[in-house]
Motif scaffolding. Structure first.
Motif, PDB file in Angstrom:
ATOM      1  N   TRP A   1      -9.791   4.335   0.958  1.00  0.00           N
ATOM      2  CA  TRP A   1     -10.598   4.120  -0.261  1.00  0.00           C
ATOM      3  C   TRP A   1      -9.742   3.501  -1.353  1.00  0.00           C
ATOM      4  O   TRP A   1     -10.137   2.553  -2.039  1.00  0.00           O
ATOM      5  N   ARG A   2      -8.530   4.038  -1.525  1.00  0.00           N
ATOM      6  CA  ARG A   2      -7.624   3.475  -2.540  1.00  0.00           C
ATOM      7  C   ARG A   2      -7.301   2.015  -2.208  1.00  0.00           C
ATOM      8  O   ARG A   2      -7.235   1.160  -3.091  1.00  0.00           O
TER       9      ARG A   2
ATOM     10  N   GLN B   1      -9.202   2.588  -6.309  1.00  0.00           N
ATOM     11  CA  GLN B   1      -9.452   3.864  -6.994  1.00  0.00           C
ATOM     12  C   GLN B   1      -9.115   5.035  -6.074  1.00  0.00           C
ATOM     13  O   GLN B   1      -9.299   4.930  -4.863  1.00  0.00           O
ATOM     14  N   ALA B   2      -8.694   6.173  -6.696  1.00  0.00           N
ATOM     15  CA  ALA B   2      -8.533   7.400  -5.905  1.00  0.00           C
ATOM     16  C   ALA B   2      -9.916   7.888  -5.491  1.00  0.00           C
ATOM     17  O   ALA B   2     -10.915   7.602  -6.160  1.00  0.00           O
TER      18      ALA B   2
ATOM     19  N   LEU C   1       0.166   3.856  -2.884  1.00  0.00           N
ATOM     20  CA  LEU C   1      -1.101   4.595  -2.810  1.00  0.00           C
ATOM     21  C   LEU C   1      -1.099   5.582  -1.648  1.00  0.00           C
ATOM     22  O   LEU C   1      -1.711   6.658  -1.723  1.00  0.00           O
TER      23      LEU C   1
ATOM     24  N   ASP D   1      -9.116   8.939   1.668  1.00  0.00           N
ATOM     25  CA  ASP D   1      -8.497   8.664   0.364  1.00  0.00           C
ATOM     26  C   ASP D   1      -7.630   7.393   0.446  1.00  0.00           C
ATOM     27  O   ASP D   1      -7.711   6.502  -0.409  1.00  0.00           O
TER      28      ASP D   1
ATOM     29  N   TYR E   1       0.808  -1.218   0.000  1.00  0.00           N
ATOM     30  CA  TYR E   1       0.000   0.000   0.000  1.00  0.00           C
ATOM     31  C   TYR E   1       0.851   1.283   0.000  1.00  0.00           C
ATOM     32  O   TYR E   1       0.313   2.383   0.011  1.00  0.00           O
TER      33      TYR E   1
ATOM     34  N   ASP F   1       0.703   8.555  -2.977  1.00  0.00           N
ATOM     35  CA  ASP F   1      -0.147   9.303  -3.909  1.00  0.00           C
ATOM     36  C   ASP F   1      -1.154  10.167  -3.149  1.00  0.00           C
ATOM     37  O   ASP F   1      -1.391  11.325  -3.499  1.00  0.00           O
ATOM     38  N   ALA F   2      -1.757   9.584  -2.120  1.00  0.00           N
ATOM     39  CA  ALA F   2      -2.742  10.347  -1.334  1.00  0.00           C
ATOM     40  C   ALA F   2      -2.055  11.510  -0.606  1.00  0.00           C
ATOM     41  O   ALA F   2      -2.594  12.621  -0.528  1.00  0.00           O
TER      42      ALA F   2
ATOM     43  N   SER G   1      -7.733  -5.341  -5.009  1.00  0.00           N
ATOM     44  CA  SER G   1      -7.992  -4.431  -3.885  1.00  0.00           C
ATOM     45  C   SER G   1      -8.482  -5.279  -2.722  1.00  0.00           C
ATOM     46  O   SER G   1      -8.756  -6.473  -2.883  1.00  0.00           O
TER      47      SER G   1
END
Ligand code: HEM
Length: 428
Positions: free
Chosen positions: A153-154, A159-160, A116, A150, A113, A119-120, A218
């Motif tokens: 959720w990712r 998904q973002a 992600l 976020d 993870y 990214d968040a 996911s």
């Protein structure tokens, strides 16, 4: 052979004291703080059912880690939202779900993870950079909620987070905020929360339908593919999906807000962490982890862990009858001056200089034993990634008075954290 002294009754707060507390409309933590002074375990006569507060490390360990079969989860306060997901159930249904989900959350499992989370964090950093340019104040508590949602959720959908889902899922926060720290779940939805529940269901149904259609790797996809879930109608997929969103959202968002507030009041602690070593160095990583660990000592967001005694037992030399509600309170243990030096101070150095492993039962922001937090490594890493991203890059200054704590299901700042943000390298 020496025999143990006979067990005695649990010392209990007088009814008159409870009546005074009720009349004053004071928060529950005030009453529990008074009970805590009576001894390692203490009685709090709040309702028709006996209730015992547990703060002493050995007793905490006894309840949570050594005898989870004697102190069980029943009638969970969040059942109306989380259904029969992993947090609320007990016994075989819990064991089956834990076995299925555990591999996703080991230290190695959490590595997947990392991308992600970064990214968040980059998304939040861009928003802060915009505010730094315009000088417009922003609500940092809302930012921490958006970031936490976020990330989870990712992780759960692949998904973002989009703005519609974000707006709709804020309903879950309102449901959590309306859930009292104590008292059984009624199993029904309060009339003023009907729309909020509908929003959560809409978000959930959309995500599950998308996951079924795309099969993007996911957490949700793993749930859908799990033959172990005895779940003809998909209810356990829904319940665990909502459980992850809620468990992984409120707790980390509140902790990050506390971290920002504590750093605002103690700016030298941030300077200390950044000076420990360059970005990515083990020394910097350990210092940032200590900032978060110390935040969780002062504000363990899941501040009251409830169990029910499944049989008569003896706890710290006192008799506890079957059916008693047992309230284990990390907030009070973590601030006990008999266990911690300068307990009220935000001193992250205590975990690093020298490296310190707190004694058993003295520090448990993620609980203890078999029901300890499944997402602890995930949550710790996600909070560290955000702190590693924001702290070297930005300064912030609150423009309104810092909010105090509110103690309901979680302990969180009771209001927004309105602040201006400045880019550090732009200050010359
Ligand atoms: C600062 C962040 C967090 C804190 C302070 C926290 C705290 C806790 C605590 C104290 C418990 C045990 C409750 C009890 O014994 O009654 C727990 C359970 C749990 N947490 Fe967390 N948590 C955090 C983040 C997360 C995240 C990010 C996730 C998911 C990704 C998560 C998922 C869970 C689950 C599934 C359980 C139930 C475990 C079981 O019953 O087997 N938590 N959490």
């Amino acid at each position: 052979m020496a025999t143990a002294p006979p067990a005695t009754a649990v010392p209990e707060l007088p009814q008159a004291e409870v009546a005074r507390w009720r009349a004053a409309g004071a928060p529950l933590i005030d009453l529990l703080t008074r009970a805590h002074r009576l001894g390692p375990v203490s009685g709090v006569p709040l309702a028709d059912r006996p209730m015992v507060l547990v703060t002493d490390p050995a007793a905490v360990h006894h309840v949570l880690a050594l005898h989870p079969d004697r102190y069980v989860k029943r009638s969970h306060r969040m059942r109306h939202l989380l259904g029969d997901g992993i947090i609320t159930v007990d016994g075989t249904p819990w064991r089956r779900q834990r076995r299925l989900l555990q591999p996703q959350f080991t230290v190695q499992g959490v590595h997947r993870y990392e991308r992600l989370m970064r990214d968040a964090a980059a998304h939040t950093a861009r928003a802060w950079a915009d505010s730094a340019r315009t000088g417009r104040p922003r609500d940092l508590a809302a930012d921490m909620r958006r970031f936490s949602l976020d990330v989870i959720w990712r992780a759960t959908t692949g998904q973002a987070l989009d703005d519609t889902t974000h707006r709709q899922f804020l309903a879950a926060g309102r449901i959590v905020a309306a859930t009292a720290a104590l008292g059984p779940s009624t199993g029904t939805t309060a009339p003023d929360l009907v729309d909020d529940h509908a929003d959560v269901e809409a978000v959930t149904a959309r995500a599950i339908a998308a996951a079924r259609a795309t099969r993007t790797p996911s957490l949700l996809d793993a749930l859908l593919g799990a033959a172990e879930l005895p779940d003809g109608d998909g209810r356990l997929v829904r319940d665990n999906f909502v459980t992850f969103l809620v468990a992984g959202y409120e707790t980390t968002a509140a902790t990050l807000s506390w971290l920002l507030l504590l750093l605002h009041d103690n700016p030298d602690r941030r300077a200390w962490a950044l000076a420990r070593g360059p970005a990515g160095s083990p020394a910097r990583t350990a210092a940032i982890r200590a900032l978060i660990g110390e935040t969780l000592r002062l504000y363990p967001t899941a501040w009251l862990l409830l169990r029910q005694a499944a049989r008569d037992d003896v706890l710290a030399g006192h008799r506890v009858a079957a059916g008693t509600t047992v309230a284990v309170c990390p907030y009070l243990t973590h601030r006990d001056p008999r266990l911690w030096a300068d307990p009220g101070l935000f001193r992250p150095q205590r975990f690093v200089d020298p490296p310190q492993r707190p004694a058993l039962g003295t520090y448990y922001p993620f609980g203890l034993g078999p029901r300890a937090c499944l997402g602890a490594q995930f949550g710790l890493r996600e909070m560290a990634v955000l702190a590693e991203t924001l702290l070297p890059a930005f300064d912030f200054a609150l423009t309104t008075a810092p909010p105090g704590p509110v103690f309901d299901l979680t302990v969180r700042p009771d209001g927004p954290l309105v602040a201006t943000v400045t880019a550090r390298n732009a200050r010359g």
